[in-house]
Design a protein around this motif. Structure first.
Motif, short mmCIF file in Angstrom:
data_model
loop_
_atom_site.label_atom_id
_atom_site.label_comp_id
_atom_site.label_asym_id
_atom_site.label_seq_id
_atom_site.Cartn_x
_atom_site.Cartn_y
_atom_site.Cartn_z
N TYR A 1 0.84 -1.21 0.00
CA TYR A 1 0.00 0.00 0.00
C TYR A 1 0.87 1.25 0.00
O TYR A 1 0.77 2.11 0.90
CB TYR A 1 -0.91 -0.01 1.22
N ALA B 1 0.78 4.20 2.86
CA ALA B 1 1.58 3.72 3.99
C ALA B 1 3.05 3.99 3.76
O ALA B 1 3.56 3.80 2.66
CB ALA B 1 1.35 2.23 4.21
N ILE C 1 0.22 6.10 8.20
CA ILE C 1 -0.86 5.72 7.30
C ILE C 1 -1.77 6.92 7.07
O ILE C 1 -2.31 7.50 8.02
CB ILE C 1 -1.68 4.55 7.88
N LEU D 1 -5.36 -0.45 6.18
CA LEU D 1 -4.83 -0.57 4.83
C LEU D 1 -5.70 -1.50 3.97
O LEU D 1 -6.05 -1.17 2.83
CB LEU D 1 -3.39 -1.09 4.88
#
Length: 563
Positions: free
Chosen positions: A26, A30, A49, A88
Motif C-alpha cells: 500500500y 503507507a 498511514i 490498509l
C-alpha cells in the motif's frame, strides 16, 4: 499478499517482515520508517498511514498508537499491527477511505523491541528492557529461571513446617492460606521458579532477588518523575533511555498529534487520565471528553472505563511517577489513555474488579478458582501446568507448576488473540474520528470598486474535540491557535494577511440537553469564527485562503477575482 495471521505473537523479524509487506503493498497510503534504533540494533518501527493524495501526513490531524512499552505486554504490539492492517486492507471502503483522506495514523507497534525479543524467545520475563538496572549484576536471592527446562518460569512449592500455604480443598491445583491456628498438616513455602544467587549471603529462607532488569520505560517520562528509591524503574533521569527519548522526540516534533492510545496488558480496562491527581481536580471539559471516549471503548470491547488515580489502584496513596500518558496530558495537554488489554478476570466471572480494593484471602481464592474453571472450560486446562516433582540442585525436592504467565495471565491465549485485536481495533478507529475537523462554513468575495474587494469567510470546527484538544493544553499554553492567511493579492486594510483566530470549540462540552420533556441549554464556546480582508486586485487574479491548525489540519480555498 495473504492476510496476516493473528494466532501467535510475532518476534522482531516476523513483525518487521509484516510491516514491510504492508508498506510495500500500500505505498500510496503507507510509509514505513523508524523513530530510533534500540541499543541492540533493532528499529523502533513507525508506520505512517494516510491518503497522501489529499495532503502530507503532517498537514492532517493525527491519531497515535503504540504498543509494547513493557516487554512482556506483546498483545499491544499485535493490536497495533492488526489496526494498521485493517486500515490498509479496508482503505477502499467508503468510511475508511474518507478517514484516511482527513486523518493521519502514526503507529509504533513495539517501543521495546529488545525486551520483547527476550520475552518471546526465552523463558525469561522482564519489565521493559534487558539492561542491568539499577544494579550492574544479580544480587543475592532467588533469581527467576526455568529450572526444569519446560520453557516456562512458573512457581515452586516446597514443603516446610514454616509454610504459609496448603493445598486448597476447593481444587488441589490451587493453594490457600494456612490458618492462624493450624498446627497439623502439610504446609508449603511458595516461590517463583528459579535458582539461588549467592546463597551464602542469605540468612534463613530464600528471598526473591531484586530483578536484574529493573528499568520501567513507563516510569521514565518527565511528569512527576521521581528517583529510583521512590519510584522503581524510574531511570537515572527523565528520558534517560533511548526508547523513551525516541518516542518523546517524535511526539514533540509532530504537533498534529491530537490523541494518543498506548496499549498495555492486562486488566480489560481503558485507563482515563489524570493519573497523578484526583479526577475532580482536572478541568471539567477534559473529564467529559475522557468519559465519552471511555464509553465508546466499553461499547466496542466490553472493557471497563476507569480513572487511573481513583479506581485502578487499590491503595489510594499509590501514585505512579513518570508515566507516558501523564506526560502527554499533564505536561503537553494532549488527550491520551492507556488500554490494559486482555480481560481474563471479567471473562472468568469475577464481578468486583474495579474500583480495585484490598480483598480478603477467601475472596482471592474464589477469584483464582473462577480463573481456573474458565481455563478448564475454554482452554481445556492448557493455561495451568499441574504440579510436578523436581529435584532442585539447591533446595532439594520441590514441586513446579502454576498458571502460564506469558500466554494466559499477561497476554491472551493465542486462540483469543485475533478476536481481542479486532474489537480493540474497532474502538481505535472510532476514537480517531473524534479529532478536530476544520470546515469552511461560508465564503464571499464582493467587489467594492474597480480594484478593491471585500473577502469574508466563516470557518468552523465540526469535530468532537476542540482545536486546543484539552483545557489542560490552554493552561499549559501548549495549544496552537487556528491561523487564517490570505494570499495572492495586496491586503488593503490595516490588518495583516495572516490572522490568528484563537481556538475553536468542538462538539465536546456542549451544554444543551433534553430534560423533563423540554430542552435546556446555555451559551457555549465558539465553534466558528468570521474573518474579513479588504484587498486590492484586478479581475482575473488568483487568490487563496489557507486556514490551518496543527491539530485540525489545513483547509485551502482558491478562486479568481470576478465581478
Amino acid at each position: 499478499m495473504k492476510p496476516l495471521v493473528y494466532d501467535h505473537y510475532y518476534p522482531f523479524d516476523e513483525l518487521t517482515a509484516a510491516l514491510k509487506l504492508l508498506a510495500a503493498k500500500y505505498p500510496e497510503i503507507a510509509c514505513l520508517s523508524d523513530v530510533g534504533i534500540s541499543p541492540e540494533g533493532r528499529a523502533l518501527w513507525l508506520l505512517t498511514i494516510t491518503d497522501y493524495s489529499t495532503g502530507a501526513p503532517e498537514d492532517k490531524p493525527a491519531y497515535y498508537i503504540d504498543g509494547n512499552f513493557h516487554a512482556g505486554e506483546v498483545t499491544g504490539s499485535m493490536v497495533a499491527l492488526y489496526t494498521a492492517e485493517a486500515l490498509l486492507s479496508r482503505s477502499k471502503e467508503t468510511a475508511i477511505a474518507r478517514l484516511l483522506q482527513e486523518v493521519t495514523f502514526y503507529i509504533i507497534p513495539r517501543v521495546s523491541p529488545d525486551g520483547a525479543e527476550v520475552y518471546l524467545t526465552t523463558p525469561a520475563g522482564l519489565r521493559s528492557v534487558p539492561r542491568a538496572y539499577p544494579e550492574p549484576e544479580h544480587q543475592p536471592g532467588l533469581v527467576a529461571e526455568d529450572m526444569d527446562g519446560d520453557g516456562q518460569i512458573l512457581l515452586m512449592r516446597v514443603k516446610s513446617p514454616y509454610g504459609d500455604w496448603k493445598v486448597s480443598a476447593l481444587d488441589p491445583r490451587l493453594m490457600e492460606r494456612r490458618r492462624p491456628d493450624e498446627w497439623d498438616g502439610e504446609f508449603y513455602r511458595v516461590y517463583q521458579e528459579g535458582r539461588l544467587e549467592q546463597p551464602e549471603a542469605l540468612q534463613g529462607d530464600p528471598q526473591p532477588a531484586p530483578t536484574l532488569w529493573g528499568m520501567d520505560l513507563n516510569r521514565n517520562f518527565p511528569c512527576s518523575w521521581d528517583v529510583e528509591a521512590k519510584q522503581a524503574g524510574a531511570g537515572v533521569y527523565p528520558l534517560s533511555e533511548p526508547e523513551t527519548k525516541a518516542v518523546a522526540d517524535f511526539i514533540l516534533s509532530h504537533p498534529n498529534i491530537g490523541y494518543v492510545s498506548t496499549l498495555h496488558t492486562t486488566g480489560g480496562a481503558l485507563l482515563r487520565l489524570p493519573g497523578i491527581k484526583p479526577e475532580k481536580q482536572a478541568p471539567k471539559l477534559d473529564i467529559e471528553i475522557f468519559k465519552a471516549i471511555g464509553s465508546m471503548a466499553a461499547e466496542e470491547t466490553g472493557y471497563f472505563s476507569i480513572n487511573v488515580f481513583n479506581e485502578f489502584f487499590a491503595d489510594p496513596a499509590l501514585v505512579l511517577s513518570g508515566a507516558f500518558d501523564d506526560w502527554l496530558y499533564c505536561n503537553r495537554g494532549i488527550p491520551a489513555h492507556t488500554i490494559e488489554l486482555w480481560d481474563l478476570a471479567n471473562r472468568s466471572g469475577i464481578t468486583d474488579i474495579y474500583p480495585r480494593k484490598e480483598k480478603s484471602e477467601a475472596e482471592l481464592l474464589q477469584d483464582n478458582l473462577k480463573i481456573l474453571q474458565w481455563n478448564d472450560r475454554m482452554l481445556q486446562g492448557k493455561g495451568f501446568v499441574n504440579w510436578k516433582t523436581y529435584q532442585h540442585p539447591q533446595l532439594g525436592e520441590v514441586e513446579i507448576g502454576g498458571f502460564l504467565t506469558k500466554t494466559f495471565l499477561q497476554n491472551c491465549p493465542p486462540e483469543f488473540l485475533a478476536a481481542e485485536c479486532s474489537k480493540v481495533c474497532n474502538f481505535l478507529i472510532r476514537n480517531a474520528k473524534t479529532l478536530p475537523k476544520l470546515w469552511l462554513e461560508s465564503f464571499a468575495c464582493t467587489a467594492i470598486d474597480t480594484n478593491t474587494w471585500r473577502v469574508e469567510i466563516k470557518v468552523g470546527n465540526i469535530g468532537y474535540l476542540p482545536t486546543h484538544l484539552t483545557e489542560e493544553a490552554l493552561q499549559l499554553k501548549t495549544a496552537k491557535e487556528v491561523i487564517a492567511e490570505f494570499k495572492g493579492a495586496e491586503v488593503a486594510d490595516h490588518l495583516p494577511a495572516k490572522r490568528k483566530l484563537g481556538h475553536l470549540a468542538g462538539r465536546a462540552g456542549r451544554s444543551g440537553r433534553f430534560m423533563d420533556g423540554g430542552f435546556r441549554g446555555r451559551a457555549d464556546a465558539d465553534c466558528s469564527k468570521k474573518v474579513t480582508w479588504l484587498i486590492h486586485g484586478k479581475e482575473g487574479d488568483t487568490c487563496q485562503i489557507q486556514v490551518s491548525c496543527p491539530t485540525a489540519g489545513v483547509l485551502c480555498h482558491e478562486w479568481r477575482l470576478q465581478k
